[in-house]
Motif scaffolding. Structure first.
Motif, mmCIF file in Angstrom:
data_model
loop_
_atom_site.group_PDB
_atom_site.id
_atom_site.type_symbol
_atom_site.label_atom_id
_atom_site.label_comp_id
_atom_site.label_asym_id
_atom_site.label_seq_id
_atom_site.Cartn_x
_atom_site.Cartn_y
_atom_site.Cartn_z
ATOM 1 N N SER A 1 -30.895 -12.645 -5.552
ATOM 2 C CA SER A 1 -31.939 -13.606 -5.525
ATOM 3 C C SER A 1 -30.943 -14.880 -4.979
ATOM 4 O O SER A 1 -29.772 -14.814 -5.432
ATOM 5 N N ALA B 1 -38.615 -11.168 -8.235
ATOM 6 C CA ALA B 1 -37.037 -11.570 -7.519
ATOM 7 C C ALA B 1 -37.661 -13.028 -7.025
ATOM 8 O O ALA B 1 -38.396 -12.714 -6.112
ATOM 9 N N THR B 2 -37.264 -14.128 -7.273
ATOM 10 C CA THR B 2 -37.480 -15.457 -6.657
ATOM 11 C C THR B 2 -36.183 -16.166 -6.471
ATOM 12 O O THR B 2 -35.304 -15.991 -7.131
ATOM 13 N N PRO B 3 -36.189 -17.316 -5.527
ATOM 14 C CA PRO B 3 -34.895 -18.130 -5.614
ATOM 15 C C PRO B 3 -34.742 -18.625 -6.880
ATOM 16 O O PRO B 3 -35.405 -19.247 -7.642
ATOM 17 N N HIS C 1 -26.076 -13.412 -6.531
ATOM 18 C CA HIS C 1 -26.626 -14.461 -5.711
ATOM 19 C C HIS C 1 -26.034 -14.418 -3.950
ATOM 20 O O HIS C 1 -26.712 -14.994 -3.345
ATOM 21 N N THR D 1 -26.762 -9.890 -11.466
ATOM 22 C CA THR D 1 -27.614 -10.772 -10.542
ATOM 23 C C THR D 1 -26.529 -10.998 -9.559
ATOM 24 O O THR D 1 -25.518 -11.593 -9.592
ATOM 25 N N TRP E 1 -34.772 -10.313 -3.332
ATOM 26 C CA TRP E 1 -35.210 -11.443 -2.828
ATOM 27 C C TRP E 1 -34.075 -11.845 -1.550
ATOM 28 O O TRP E 1 -33.136 -12.423 -2.141
ATOM 29 N N SER F 1 -29.978 -14.389 0.162
ATOM 30 C CA SER F 1 -29.124 -13.943 -1.115
ATOM 31 C C SER F 1 -27.921 -13.011 -0.581
ATOM 32 O O SER F 1 -26.959 -13.694 -0.105
#
Lengths: 559, 559
Positions: free
Chosen positions: A262, B551-553, A239, A237, A294, A271
């Motif tokens: 994200s 995918a989301t916050p 961020h 991931t 996202w 992100s």
């Protein structure tokens, strides 16, 4: 597999400025076939001691010395399993750097920055020539100085605002029609936490909407793999990152699975700083599956090469060529002996000739000398371009989600087979862009086989960016398009579902032969919604496409 | 085809209370094989002179005398082409009534009411025991009297509030979790245009959200076709109707194409008062394609029969039976000689026996006597149910859009083959419900072949209604489910895309044999999102389903 604990190398969760050194030492020591397993936890990479290195980084701003946190060079058959750890950074660096490695597996880790290289603000009120915005100075420390909005960095430097994107506060998507339309602005202070942006707003930003304030340079990719083969990333991931998300350049064979971009908790929109997965001059097979994107401030996936301009015919089999785009300067291995090279006519972009590289030599940063086993094609002239056919991958992208991001979705321009299926696209620009040019970006040749099937395109292409004429845009830049109606070949768009806004066509195609748009289902608020718009194409097939009106308030249909 | 102009029968756009009479006369005069073509324009059906008739109307409140505007009886091979006209109504009536007709085509028309049988309000503020709401008294004239909110009708009567639905002001969808949860309320006046609703709000309605205030009775369907065969409706827009949208009862062969339900300009949310297309006791083939449903206050499509309870074994081949649900009372042709009838065990709902009707006779409103050609099955007992197998259609539903509506999406319970494909579902309840009961609604038998493929399910099943355990719910009500694990048979859910909220399973199935859930793509914010949940099922196949994280916050995945 030989499992080793990072703890045995004194690499433990916590806060340290020694992590880069300890990890580099560990990676040098562990034998091939090892899995280095990190204890789960947060690794706070305190500033200092990042590994310096030098490299030309594709599609990024060049810098003499770069820095990496987890740094591996010449590694083979190594797995780095972070077991769900969080890595927290404070500097402008690449969290992961792998140079000349093979069979690397990176997995189970998330990455973030304490103080990111972008900021968020809320629009308080606006008019045609100004917008007052609210910025949380705790989260995004800033000051206004001589008309510039400057964001504080942890190293004491400041980073100026260079771009603004407006996002709808409710949908958290780029405001429709607002893409790259935010004007150049100057800043003036209004009061604590409030800044006035002064400019000529054709569409003033809307009160309550969220602005992503872009600052920071695009230098360090979140992951940088150069001249690696068989690279695997899974369950990673991002961020945040300071440049491109993950850049694979001159790599052979990459698998990205469950890679997610994200915003971290507490951020609304952004992100990564720029693109998501970027593949430059790669070969072999690229598989990207079950990934989510996202909040990126540029295209989620971009697969391309680098074409070069012929500057001089220096011999019967020799050319002097130039890198044109500054972000491709200095690629010391643009071609290797044995590589297959094709020529592109600069007017039509039509390929001709197929030559084998015998010798390649850089001449400074911007030029090189190349010699082939064969004589040059007789039609070749200075100004034409070269494309490296060996450095082109085949691509399978499937089961991915492109959520709210700036820019286009998937960019691809490669002659090997490309398959894009079972996606959910919510791109604000074109969901898929198949470009092609050797006059501006010098990135892309023709596609010879692309299959786009069983995807869902949800309200894509609502905002304006470069080359976004359709939800799927096949949009090469050819100076004389009428002379090359077959630049791209064999592109099939079938069995997809488009939920359309009724404005952009589902498919825009230019200079394409063997184009098929069949068996697609379109839901649109417009009965005359454009499905396929084409220019300079040949052998175009359209059948069994079904348009159904999206039921919406006010809709009326009476035949 | 013999084309006749309605203008020659003095039927012209404008305002008139003579339209029903003039149209009825015209339809009586024109020969079979004619197309009656109406001049395009607005036909304002002023009150008075609607055609009275008497009929038992399925799933509606019963009334001795009903009224129709466009009224045809015993017509054959007739097309009514309104050429894009708008019909505007003022009374509680059915715009279109066709009784005992065949080969009717109704096309190119939209329907609306000046003063609709629902109202809209905006929530000003609310607490746990009250909500102050804003109603536009011009648009929706009302008064508060003795705690009741009463809406004025054009005939001088008043219609009391009976239900409230809350819609999100931004998405214009039913507020998640809010389905049928609005409590019973009393009303008190606050000031001009503002009313206080007093009640026990478990979830107080949210300021700014839109409430649909339901009043009016469910008496007159927008279109009522009874005992018709080969009925076609195309390019018909229903902006409103006082009861069910279009009801086909005891009809054989129906095609609905480009039928749209949508709020007219100026209304935010509601279109039809209740269901959209309702098929009760139909046979032959039903084709529903390229239709859109938005703003309905009940299920968009419902295909079902009527089962009855055995009250007495009155002879070796005779039964006395009862209609149980009041909305099925008085079906004078529930069965005809030659119809095939099956028995249903009341405990297991397992079918048994297959008998041929010899004689059918109503005994008042609620009961009938039925005689078969064969002796009764020996296992039959009082309390078991009968199902008419002849009055069951096969169904193809494709290329339809179920937008924001109250309730479930598509309800179907028929033994003939059902195919549902290439839909876009945005249902707030279950998108597809396959029920089955002979104990409560007495509407539905078992399905024997259902194929659900190539649909997109977009964030469905976010609110609570009856029987909504999954995005697709196979949910028969069987008193002893363990004794019938094969009530429904051969249900296949394949190649669909689910955009899930991660709460409801994609498929919930109970008492089903031969259940296949294969090749589906699921995007969900939850890695452990439930795909298939089953109880009392056998022969269940699951393979090649792909779950990708949305995918989301805040999303983070680390293996």
């Amino acid at each position: 597999m030989n499992i080793l604990s990072a703890a045995d190398f004194n690499i433990l969760p916590g806060s340290s400025n020694c992590y880069p050194t300890l990890i580099q030492q560990a990676l040098k020591q562990i034998p091939e076939g090892s899995c280095l397993r990190f204890l789960p936890g947060t690794y706070n990479f305190l500033p200092g001691n990042a590994i310096p290195f030098s490299l030309r980084v594709s599609n990024s701003e060049q810098q003499d010395t770069l820095y990496g946190a987890v740094f591996g060079e010449g590694l083979h058959n190594i797995t780095l399993d972070w077991q769900g750890s969080q890595l927290l950074f404070h500097e402008d660096l690449s969290p992961f750097v792998f140079l000349g490695c093979s069979n690397i597996q990176l997995q189970n880790v998330s990455v973030d920055w304490e103080l990111p290289f972008s900021a968020e603000a809320t629009v308080a009120h606006s008019s045609e020539n100004r917008a007052d915005i609210i910025i949380d100075p705790q989260r995004y420390p800033y000051r206004v100085h001589r008309g510039e909005l400057l964001f504080a960095r942890e190293d004491g430097t400041e980073s100026p605002l260079f771009g603004v994107m407006e996002f709808d506060v409710h949908t958290r998507k780029v405001r429709p029609e607002a893409g790259d339309t935010f004007p150049k602005v100057t800043a003036s202070p209004v009061g604590p936490g409030m800044v006035r942006l002064n400019g000529e707003f054709s569409t003033p930003p809307k009160s309550g909407n969220i602005l992503v304030l872009r600052h920071g340079k695009r230098i360090h990719p979140g992951l940088l793999a150069d001249h690696c083969s068989q690279f695997q990333v899974s369950a990673v991931t991002m961020h945040h990152c300071c440049g491109l998300g993950m850049l694979f350049q001159f790599c052979r064979g990459v698998t990205a699975s469950q890679v997610v971009f994200s915003p971290s908790t507490g951020r609304e929109i952004f992100s990564g700083h720029d693109d998501g997965l970027h593949f430059s001059n790669c070969s072999g097979h690229l598989l990207i599956e079950h990934c989510g994107f996202w909040g990126l401030m540029d295209d989620p996936i971009n697969v391309h090469g680098t074409s070069v301009r012929i500057l001089e015919i220096s011999g019967p089999s020799s050319l002097r060529c130039g890198f044109i785009h500054p972000q491709s300067y200095g690629f010391s291995k643009w071609a290797c002996p044995g590589d297959q090279i094709s020529c592109l006519d600069r007017e039509t972009l039509a390929p001709f000739g197929n030559m084998t590289v015998e010798h390649f030599q850089l001449l400074g940063e911007k030029e090189f000398l190349i010699t082939f086993s064969e004589p040059l094609p007789s039609t070749l002239v200075v100004g034409d371009a070269l494309e490296n056919l060996t450095n082109t991958p085949s691509v399978t992208c499937c089961y991915n989600h492109f959520g709210s991001c700036r820019g286009r979705g998937m960019l691809v321009s490669k002659p090997q087979p490309v398959e894009i299926h079972h996606y959910l696209f919510e791109s604000s620009g074109s969901a898929i862009l198949i470009p092609g040019d050797a006059n501006q970006w010098y990135e892309s040749g023709a596609c010879h086989q692309v299959s786009i099937h069983d995807n869902v395109f949800w309200e894509c292409c609502t905002s304006q960016y470069q080359f976004c004429s359709g939800v799927i845009s096949i949009e090469p830049e050819i100076p004389t398009p009428e002379k090359n109606t077959g630049f791209h070949e064999n592109i099939s768009v079938s069995n997809n579902t488009f939920i359309s806004q009724g404005k952009s066509p589902c498919l825009y195609a230019k200079c394409c032969t063997g184009l098929s748009f069949c068996g697609n289902t379109i839901f649109s608020p417009q009965p005359d919604s454009p499905l396929l718009q084409q220019e300079y194409c040949s052998e175009v097939y359209q059948e069994e496409n079904h348009l159904t009106l999206l039921a919406t308030p006010g809709l009326s249909i009476q035949g």
